[in-house]
Design an enzyme around this catalytic site. Structure first.
Site, PDB file in Angstrom:
ATOM      1  N   LYS A  39       0.644  -1.158  -0.006  1.00 54.62           N
ATOM      2  CA  LYS A  39       0.560  -0.057  -0.193  1.00 54.62           C
ATOM      3  C   LYS A  39       0.934   0.839   0.054  1.00 54.62           C
ATOM      4  O   LYS A  39       1.351   1.701   0.876  1.00 54.62           O
ATOM      5  CB  LYS A  39      -1.252   0.213   0.767  1.00 54.62           C
ATOM      6  CG  LYS A  39      -2.045   1.208   1.125  1.00 54.62           C
ATOM      7  CD  LYS A  39      -2.516   1.661   2.714  1.00 54.62           C
ATOM      8  CE  LYS A  39      -4.185   2.216   1.956  1.00 54.62           C
ATOM      9  NZ  LYS A  39      -3.179   3.958   1.796  1.00 54.62           N
ATOM     10  N   PHE A 111      -2.072   0.806  -9.938  1.00 52.51           N
ATOM     11  CA  PHE A 111      -1.864  -0.357  -9.667  1.00 52.51           C
ATOM     12  C   PHE A 111      -3.727  -0.581 -10.248  1.00 52.51           C
ATOM     13  O   PHE A 111      -4.393  -2.142  -9.532  1.00 52.51           O
ATOM     14  CB  PHE A 111      -2.967  -0.158  -7.774  1.00 52.51           C
ATOM     15  CG  PHE A 111      -3.616   1.423  -7.779  1.00 52.51           C
ATOM     16  CD1 PHE A 111      -5.314   1.398  -8.180  1.00 52.51           C
ATOM     17  CD2 PHE A 111      -3.212   2.032  -6.696  1.00 52.51           C
ATOM     18  CE1 PHE A 111      -6.184   2.267  -8.258  1.00 52.51           C
ATOM     19  CE2 PHE A 111      -4.192   3.363  -6.329  1.00 52.51           C
ATOM     20  CZ  PHE A 111      -5.283   3.123  -7.044  1.00 52.51           C
ATOM     21  N   ARG A 180     -17.387   1.875  -3.290  1.00 59.51           N
ATOM     22  CA  ARG A 180     -16.562   0.972  -2.508  1.00 59.51           C
ATOM     23  C   ARG A 180     -16.968  -0.007  -2.636  1.00 59.51           C
ATOM     24  O   ARG A 180     -17.413  -0.942  -3.644  1.00 59.51           O
ATOM     25  CB  ARG A 180     -16.474   1.168  -0.468  1.00 59.51           C
ATOM     26  CG  ARG A 180     -16.505   2.835   0.286  1.00 59.51           C
ATOM     27  CD  ARG A 180     -16.175   2.317   0.118  1.00 59.51           C
ATOM     28  NE  ARG A 180     -15.317   4.393   0.953  1.00 59.51           N
ATOM     29  CZ  ARG A 180     -14.124   4.337   1.061  1.00 59.51           C
ATOM     30  NH1 ARG A 180     -13.270   3.279   1.095  1.00 59.51           N
ATOM     31  NH2 ARG A 180     -14.189   5.884   1.654  1.00 59.51           N
ATOM     32  N   LYS A 186      -7.940  -2.933   2.456  1.00 54.53           N
ATOM     33  CA  LYS A 186      -7.482  -2.757   2.886  1.00 54.53           C
ATOM     34  C   LYS A 186      -6.469  -3.230   4.592  1.00 54.53           C
ATOM     35  O   LYS A 186      -6.614  -2.640   5.323  1.00 54.53           O
ATOM     36  CB  LYS A 186      -7.086  -0.853   2.382  1.00 54.53           C
ATOM     37  CG  LYS A 186      -6.351  -0.189   3.984  1.00 54.53           C
ATOM     38  CD  LYS A 186      -6.708   1.568   3.656  1.00 54.53           C
ATOM     39  CE  LYS A 186      -7.691   1.710   4.538  1.00 54.53           C
ATOM     40  NZ  LYS A 186      -8.264   3.486   4.267  1.00 54.53           N
TER      41      LYS A 186
END
Length: 270
Positions: A39, A111, A180, A186
């Site tokens: 991340k 990504f 979402r 995450k």
């Protein structure tokens, strides 16, 4: 990888879909079905095929040499300098008069390939095949697989120890969609969230004459004090009333109040 997986030849602005966001804090499928990546704590960048936009759609002024060789198709990623350098890249993105040479320290860490209507594993493979060697300022974020939760926890510890913010898990079969996405996880050793600054509390002792804590309010209407994580300079010049701050915390109390909340940064209107 089938080359026929191509987006329709529309104008770049038309092709850019709504922004996708991580929708979960824990995986609800077997770990082996996810692709895992670092991340990156950067500024969200959305390449339209012609220009770079922030998360909110504002144009980011980039030198022409930075985007030379970038594809004519949209890509989703992070503008990133290095681990634990969020403030530096945030300041650079907001500085409309920045020395162009400062951008030589930045990379666009890609990504996702949002216009390809196929599972994430296929989108990733196609992005690597097409765009891995286009520019020194564009990098397709490496993705790998982990077999189980024990190995995942070990990997998270290892990456965090090296200075990474955490890991991202993206389910191999997930399609890109706005909003979402529960298939995008995450993973951190802590959680973070945002709240609006409501009021100040004066400091005591060595912080007398400075801000001691903020009163903040979450989107759910929960109010609490945020009193740690600030530098002395931030206590002398605290975030403005009405501004939004990011804080980290470790779970919630039974009343929904963040446990051990600590200030991280002011959210700039990017």
């Amino acid at each position: 990888m089938p080359e026929q997986l191509k987006s329709e030849p529309l104008e770049p602005a038309q092709r850019l879909p709504g922004i996708q966001l991580a929708g979960s804090l824990e995986a609800d499928r077997p770990i082996s079905e996810y692709l895992v990546s670092e991340k990156f704590d950067g500024v969200r960048g959305r390449w339209t095929g012609e220009r770079m936009l922030t998360r909110s759609g504002q144009v980011i002024r980039l030198p022409a040499w930075f985007t030379k060789g970038f594809p004519t198709e949209p890509l989703d990623g992070e503008l990133w300098i290095a681990r634990q350098q969020f403030e530096a890249i945030s300041a650079l993105v907001r500085d409309k008069d920045a020395d162009p040479e400062r951008w030589r320290a930045v990379q666009f860490m890609v990504f996702d390939y949002p216009t390809i209507d196929s599972p994430f594993a296929e989108r990733y493979a196609l992005a690597v095949k097409r765009y891995a060697n286009l520019s020194p300022f564009l990098q397709i974020i490496p993705q790998w697989r982990i077999q189980d939760s024990q190995a995942l926890n070990a990997a998270l510890d290892e990456w965090v120890a090296q200075g990474a913010e955490g890991l991202m898990l993206h389910h191999q079969a997930a399609h890109y969609h706005a909003g979402r996405n529960g298939d995008l996880v995450k993973l951190k050793r802590y959680q973070d969230a945002e709240a609006k600054v409501i009021a100040y509390f004066e400091g005591k002792g060595k912080y007398r004459g400075m801000m001691g804590a903020l009163e903040v309010e979450t989107n759910e209407g929960i109010r609490f004090k945020l009193g740690t994580g600030f530098s002395d300079e931030q206590r002398r010049h605290p975030p403005a009333i009405g501004s939004t701050v990011t804080y980290k915390y470790y779970g919630l109390t039974h009343n929904g109040v963040p446990r051990f909340a600590s200030f991280m940064r002011v959210r700039e209107p990017l």
